[in-house]
Design a protein around this motif. Structure first.
Motif, PDB file in Angstrom:
ATOM      1  N   GLY A  54      18.224 -51.482 -25.998  1.00  9.20           N
ATOM      2  CA  GLY A  54      19.043 -52.359 -25.157  1.00  9.20           C
ATOM      3  C   GLY A  54      20.530 -52.050 -25.291  1.00  9.20           C
ATOM      4  N   SER A  55      21.344 -52.852 -24.647  1.00  7.57           N
ATOM      5  CA  SER A  55      22.793 -52.651 -24.735  1.00  7.57           C
ATOM      6  C   SER A  55      23.322 -53.443 -25.929  1.00  7.57           C
ATOM      7  CB  SER A  55      23.475 -53.099 -23.440  1.00  7.57           C
ATOM      8  OG  SER A  55      23.682 -54.503 -23.448  1.00  7.57           O
ATOM      9  N   GLY A  56      24.637 -53.384 -26.116  1.00  9.14           N
ATOM     10  CA  GLY A  56      25.236 -54.040 -27.280  1.00  9.14           C
ATOM     11  C   GLY A  56      24.952 -55.523 -27.379  1.00  9.14           C
ATOM     12  N   SER A  57      24.954 -56.218 -26.246  1.00  8.67           N
ATOM     13  CA  SER A  57      24.733 -57.669 -26.274  1.00  8.67           C
ATOM     14  C   SER A  57      23.347 -58.014 -26.813  1.00  8.67           C
ATOM     15  CB  SER A  57      24.894 -58.252 -24.872  1.00  8.67           C
ATOM     16  OG  SER A  57      26.186 -57.953 -24.375  1.00  8.67           O
ATOM     17  N   TYR A  58      22.368 -57.121 -26.585  1.00  5.75           N
ATOM     18  CA  TYR A  58      21.030 -57.346 -27.142  1.00  5.75           C
ATOM     19  C   TYR A  58      21.123 -57.377 -28.667  1.00  5.75           C
ATOM     20  CZ  TYR A  58      19.064 -56.065 -22.543  1.00  5.75           C
ATOM     21  OH  TYR A  58      18.740 -56.012 -21.217  1.00  5.75           O
ATOM     22  N   ALA A 108      36.416 -62.360 -23.966  1.00 11.32           N
ATOM     23  CA  ALA A 108      35.098 -62.522 -23.345  1.00 11.32           C
ATOM     24  C   ALA A 108      33.948 -62.279 -24.323  1.00 11.32           C
ATOM     25  CB  ALA A 108      34.976 -61.556 -22.169  1.00 11.32           C
ATOM     26  N   TYR A 109      34.122 -61.355 -25.254  1.00 16.57           N
ATOM     27  CA  TYR A 109      32.985 -61.024 -26.123  1.00 16.57           C
ATOM     28  C   TYR A 109      32.754 -62.102 -27.173  1.00 16.57           C
ATOM     29  CZ  TYR A 109      32.899 -56.644 -23.679  1.00 16.57           C
ATOM     30  OH  TYR A 109      32.809 -55.708 -22.676  1.00 16.57           O
ATOM     31  N   GLY A 110      33.809 -62.712 -27.681  1.00 22.03           N
ATOM     32  CA  GLY A 110      33.654 -63.844 -28.585  1.00 22.03           C
ATOM     33  C   GLY A 110      32.986 -65.008 -27.863  1.00 22.03           C
ATOM     34  N   GLU A 166      38.282 -57.005 -30.136  1.00 23.31           N
ATOM     35  CA  GLU A 166      37.911 -57.809 -28.950  1.00 23.31           C
ATOM     36  C   GLU A 166      38.325 -56.966 -27.748  1.00 23.31           C
ATOM     37  OE1 GLU A 166      36.771 -59.462 -26.265  1.00 23.31           O
ATOM     38  OE2 GLU A 166      36.197 -61.057 -27.637  1.00 23.31           O
ATOM     39  N   THR A 167      37.313 -56.361 -27.129  1.00 23.45           N
ATOM     40  CA  THR A 167      37.534 -55.334 -26.123  1.00 23.45           C
ATOM     41  C   THR A 167      38.162 -55.885 -24.838  1.00 23.45           C
ATOM     42  OG1 THR A 167      35.450 -54.537 -27.050  1.00 23.45           O
ATOM     43  CG2 THR A 167      36.377 -53.246 -25.291  1.00 23.45           C
ATOM     44  N   SER A 168      38.119 -57.208 -24.664  1.00 24.62           N
ATOM     45  CA  SER A 168      38.732 -57.778 -23.441  1.00 24.62           C
ATOM     46  C   SER A 168      40.230 -57.529 -23.384  1.00 24.62           C
ATOM     47  CB  SER A 168      38.532 -59.282 -23.353  1.00 24.62           C
ATOM     48  OG  SER A 168      37.412 -59.708 -23.993  1.00 24.62           O
ATOM     49  N   ILE A 223      29.545 -59.500 -38.035  1.00 20.68           N
ATOM     50  CA  ILE A 223      30.625 -58.853 -37.281  1.00 20.68           C
ATOM     51  C   ILE A 223      30.077 -58.128 -36.056  1.00 20.68           C
ATOM     52  CG2 ILE A 223      32.511 -57.169 -37.379  1.00 20.68           C
ATOM     53  CD1 ILE A 223      32.712 -57.624 -40.371  1.00 20.68           C
ATOM     54  N   ASP A 224      30.705 -58.380 -34.914  1.00 22.45           N
ATOM     55  CA  ASP A 224      30.464 -57.595 -33.708  1.00 22.45           C
ATOM     56  C   ASP A 224      31.499 -56.473 -33.726  1.00 22.45           C
ATOM     57  OD1 ASP A 224      30.583 -56.451 -31.216  1.00 22.45           O
ATOM     58  OD2 ASP A 224      30.695 -58.323 -30.089  1.00 22.45           O
ATOM     59  N   SER A 225      31.052 -55.311 -34.230  1.00 21.03           N
ATOM     60  CA  SER A 225      31.979 -54.172 -34.309  1.00 21.03           C
ATOM     61  C   SER A 225      31.671 -53.160 -33.216  1.00 21.03           C
ATOM     62  CB  SER A 225      31.895 -53.501 -35.685  1.00 21.03           C
ATOM     63  OG  SER A 225      32.901 -52.509 -35.804  1.00 21.03           O
ATOM     64  N   MET A 226      31.163 -53.687 -32.110  1.00 20.69           N
ATOM     65  CA  MET A 226      30.677 -52.840 -31.019  1.00 20.69           C
ATOM     66  C   MET A 226      31.645 -51.720 -30.683  1.00 20.69           C
ATOM     67  SD  MET A 226      27.786 -53.294 -29.600  1.00 20.69           S
ATOM     68  CE  MET A 226      27.536 -55.043 -29.855  1.00 20.69           C
ATOM     69  N   SER A 227      32.895 -52.097 -30.369  1.00 21.86           N
ATOM     70  CA  SER A 227      33.829 -51.103 -29.842  1.00 21.86           C
ATOM     71  C   SER A 227      34.725 -50.506 -30.924  1.00 21.86           C
ATOM     72  CB  SER A 227      34.696 -51.740 -28.750  1.00 21.86           C
ATOM     73  OG  SER A 227      35.470 -52.797 -29.300  1.00 21.86           O
ATOM     74  N   ALA A 228      34.425 -50.771 -32.197  1.00 22.18           N
ATOM     75  CA  ALA A 228      35.284 -50.254 -33.272  1.00 22.18           C
ATOM     76  C   ALA A 228      34.537 -49.316 -34.218  1.00 22.18           C
ATOM     77  CB  ALA A 228      35.877 -51.419 -34.069  1.00 22.18           C
ATOM     78  N   ASN A 284      26.920 -46.262 -27.151  1.00 18.01           N
ATOM     79  CA  ASN A 284      27.830 -45.731 -26.129  1.00 18.01           C
ATOM     80  C   ASN A 284      29.277 -46.158 -26.323  1.00 18.01           C
ATOM     81  OD1 ASN A 284      26.393 -48.292 -25.125  1.00 18.01           O
ATOM     82  ND2 ASN A 284      28.252 -48.244 -23.917  1.00 18.01           N
ATOM     83  N   LYS A 285      29.682 -46.376 -27.569  1.00 23.07           N
ATOM     84  CA  LYS A 285      31.102 -46.684 -27.781  1.00 23.07           C
ATOM     85  C   LYS A 285      31.707 -45.561 -28.640  1.00 23.07           C
ATOM     86  CE  LYS A 285      30.898 -50.973 -25.790  1.00 23.07           C
ATOM     87  NZ  LYS A 285      31.388 -52.330 -25.639  1.00 23.07           N
ATOM     88  N   CYS A 286      32.205 -45.871 -29.821  1.00 26.75           N
ATOM     89  CA  CYS A 286      33.012 -44.857 -30.527  1.00 26.75           C
ATOM     90  C   CYS A 286      32.227 -43.656 -31.066  1.00 26.75           C
ATOM     91  CB  CYS A 286      33.815 -45.507 -31.640  1.00 26.75           C
ATOM     92  SG  CYS A 286      34.982 -46.719 -31.020  1.00 26.75           S
TER      93      CYS A 286
HETATM   94  C1  LIG Z   1      30.732 -53.480 -25.409  1.00 27.05           C
HETATM   95  C2  LIG Z   1      30.781 -54.680 -26.241  1.00 27.05           C
HETATM   96  C3  LIG Z   1      29.663 -55.530 -26.396  1.00 27.05           C
HETATM   97  C4  LIG Z   1      28.336 -55.283 -25.733  1.00 27.05           C
HETATM   98  O1  LIG Z   1      28.399 -55.197 -24.368  1.00 27.05           O
HETATM   99  P1  LIG Z   1      27.175 -54.581 -23.543  1.00 27.05           P
HETATM  100  O2  LIG Z   1      27.665 -54.603 -22.144  1.00 27.05           O
HETATM  101  O3  LIG Z   1      25.993 -55.438 -23.775  1.00 27.05           O
HETATM  102  O4  LIG Z   1      26.948 -53.204 -24.086  1.00 27.05           O
HETATM  103  C5  LIG Z   1      29.761 -56.603 -27.269  1.00 27.05           C
HETATM  104  N1  LIG Z   1      30.899 -56.851 -27.927  1.00 27.05           N
HETATM  105  C6  LIG Z   1      31.991 -56.070 -27.804  1.00 27.05           C
HETATM  106  C7  LIG Z   1      33.218 -56.404 -28.604  1.00 27.05           C
HETATM  107  C8  LIG Z   1      31.978 -54.967 -26.949  1.00 27.05           C
HETATM  108  O5  LIG Z   1      33.062 -54.182 -26.832  1.00 27.05           O
END
Ligand SMILES: *Cc1c(COP(=O)(O)O)cnc(C)c1O
Length: 396
Positions: free
Chosen positions: A75-79, A102-104, A153-155, A178-183, A204-206
């Motif tokens: 799945g994607s990061g949110s999963y 938005a991600y928080g 926080e990618t927003s 920790i949501d370290s998705m984009s770091a 698909n991030k760093c």
């Molecule tokens: C990309 C990202 C996500 C996950 O987003 P998806 O669209 O589900 O891949 C979650 N948190 C942060 C901080 C992100 O940058």
């Protein structure tokens, strides 16, 4: 000199633009080529590939005592965020969600779907949650068991102060997620430096893979106690982990081609010098791009102290001739996909610094922006006064 092979860059002249977005992002040619064969998910070769992915990711997290495990999830990061919250927070637990974008807020929304208790500190579009206010919130509510924070926080692109948040959390005897998705992969999140129970990131991030799965890195002793917490069959990280331990396999169909591509992405990541090397390239990308954009009159939302090397938010110029959708199309025609902003108070747009791009590409981004402004007849890229007033609120 570039650390990347230029001949592997996409060629906008042939119709493939650079993605200046925080994932999916521009990947190396060899990453895409790694997807040109099929793998049997049950086969020993693919099981070895999955194991190698996990071992290498644990290496990036710095796990000297084998106290952590890596669990991939389709799945994607949110999963993965949902899987982490559902697996690590007991059904009678309560989460303090720290949000400044938005991600928080999505993490809070996830808690609402889970039907588990949470409380939210919402700092608005970009103000960083600080250790002191976390300490205060935890002291005021003994029911809170866990804290979740976005690393970057990618927003807005803000790099949140996770070290001080970790200290405040554990000083109060609570646990950090920790949501370290984009770091992760570009900014240190070393388990010997920053304490946490689990963190999640995605392919698909760093690390610069293609989208299709994410992963959690978790303290093994903590995960061992998580049986039965999950609300979801497919998003149960405990069950996924025990299945890997037992059979070396994902529980349900894995994205085999994505895993193959990710292994190649990890190889390139290692060649570049791991987390430090990747972070250095992104920092240079950002510095070249931000300096160039500032020279055109653009202003960043964040002060330098809070700017991440991941993605940068710029205010839209005050000049009425500036129309974002037109700017976007002109940038795209020149080979660069930029990203709309997410601020609620003032108009903004974002430019990502991550992906298979170097400082020379970022200089081309600035040149394209200058041309787009000239074509639109925008004389100055300076933001409206309201934008600068907004920024003035941000603590030094
Ligand atoms: C990309 C990202 C996500 C996950 O987003 P998806 O669209 O589900 O891949 C979650 N948190 C942060 C901080 C992100 O940058």
């Amino acid at each position: 000199m570039s650390s990347l092979q230029n001949d592997a860059f996409p060629d906008p002249a042939k119709g493939e633009p650079f993605l200046l977005t925080p994932g999916p992002l521009t990947t190396a040619l060899s990453v895409k080529e790694a997807m040109l064969r099929d793998w049997g998910s049950w086969d020993g070769d693919f099981r070895a590939m999955s194991k190698s992915v996990c071992d290498q990711l644990l290496g990036l997290a710095g796990d000297p005592d084998d106290a952590y495990v890596c669990v991939p999830m389709q799945g994607s990061g949110s999963y993965c965020v949902e899987a982490m919250l559902g697996t690590f927070v007991p059904r009678d637990g309560k989460v303090l969600v720290l949000a400044n974008g938005a991600y928080g807020l999505r993490a809070a929304e996830t808690m609402r779907y889970l039907g588990r208790a949470y409380t939210l500190i919402d700092k608005g579009d970009y103000m960083p949650p600080r250790g002191a206010e976390v300490a205060e919130a935890l002291a005021a509510d003994p029911a809170i068991t866990h804290v979740i924070v976005c690393h970057c926080e990618t927003s807005s692109g803000i790099l949140n102060p996770v070290a001080e948040i970790s200290e405040a959390t554990y000083a109060a005897g609570r646990k950090l997620l920790i949501d370290s998705m984009s770091a992760f992969g570009a900014i240190d999140l070393d388990v010997t430096q920053i304490r946490y129970e689990a963190m999640v990131s995605s392919a698909n991030k760093c690390i610069e893979g293609v989208p299709g799965f994410g992963f959690a890195i978790a303290r093994k002793a903590e995960l061992e106690g998580c049986k039965g917490n999950s609300h979801s069959l497919v998003l149960d990280l405990y069950a996924q982990w025990t299945n890997f331990v037992k059979s070396g396999q994902w529980r349900y169909t894995p994205p085999t081609h994505v895993v193959a591509a990710f292994l190649e992405a990890l190889r390139l990541h290692a060649i570049e010098g791991g987390v430090a090397g990747r972070g250095a390239r992104y920092t240079k990308n950002r510095d070249v791009m931000v300096a160039g954009m500032r020279a055109l009159g653009f202003e960043t939302l964040l002060k330098d102290r809070w700017l991440s090397p991941i993605i940068v938010t710029f205010f839209c110029p005050a000049d009425p001739k500036f129309v974002f959708t037109e700017f976007y199309e002109r940038m795209k025609d020149k080979g660069f996909i930029i990203y709309p902003g997410k601020l609620t108070v003032v108009d903004s747009f974002r430019v990502g610094c991550i992906g298979w791009m170097d400082a020379a590409i970022m200089a081309r981004v600035v040149k394209a922006a200058a041309e787009a402004l000239a074509e639109m007849g925008v004389a100055s890229a300076a933001p409206p006064a309201a934008a600068l007033a907004e920024r003035a609120k941000l603590a030094a």
